[in-house]
Design a protein around this motif. Sequence first.
Motif, PDB file in Angstrom:
ATOM      1  N   ASN A  80      10.146   4.300  -1.624  1.00 16.34           N
ATOM      2  CA  ASN A  80       8.746   3.940  -1.373  1.00 16.34           C
ATOM      3  C   ASN A  80       7.864   4.280  -2.570  1.00 16.34           C
ATOM      4  N   GLU A  84       5.937   1.601  -5.095  1.00 18.95           N
ATOM      5  CA  GLU A  84       4.499   1.695  -5.311  1.00 18.95           C
ATOM      6  C   GLU A  84       4.168   1.924  -6.782  1.00 18.95           C
ATOM      7  N   ALA A 103       2.490   4.351   0.221  1.00 19.29           N
ATOM      8  CA  ALA A 103       3.814   4.979   0.220  1.00 19.29           C
ATOM      9  C   ALA A 103       3.803   6.362   0.856  1.00 19.29           C
ATOM     10  N   ARG A 106       3.817   6.088   4.584  1.00 25.07           N
ATOM     11  CA  ARG A 106       5.151   5.657   4.993  1.00 25.07           C
ATOM     12  C   ARG A 106       6.127   6.837   4.957  1.00 25.07           C
ATOM     13  N   ASN A 107       6.012   7.636   3.897  1.00 23.22           N
ATOM     14  CA  ASN A 107       6.907   8.784   3.764  1.00 23.22           C
ATOM     15  C   ASN A 107       6.638   9.827   4.840  1.00 23.22           C
TER      16      ASN A 107
END
Length: 123
Positions: A80, A84, A103, A106-107
């Motif tokens: 991710n 990015e 990102a 998401r992480n």
Amino acid sequence: MPRSDAQRARSLAEVEGLAWLLDNSIPVPGTGGRRFGIDAIIGLVPGIGDAIGAVISAYIINEAREMGAPRSVLYRMMSNVMIETVIGSIPVAGDLFDAAFKANSRNLALLARYQLDPRGSRR
């Protein structure tokens, strides 16, 4: 040395705050609640902005590692950040992508999923 539950909770709260700051801390007026973070602003600095954002994002990945996240989760988190960083380095279009991709959020979701279902998130 494994972290205690209190240390893990403190680290998770710290990571959540950092991810929010990087990806969602600034509201965009008139857009119905859309937000972006300082990562998108840092990424505007030509040459080093996206690299600085990647280094800050690496801190979140390191915290996840210290919380015991498996390699599969860490690799997805690194992917991710790499996506990015690479796409974010493209002038203008990359900056828009950087603001939308998020990102770090998401992480954080990957880390939360791992903590809720350690076996399921390894797949």
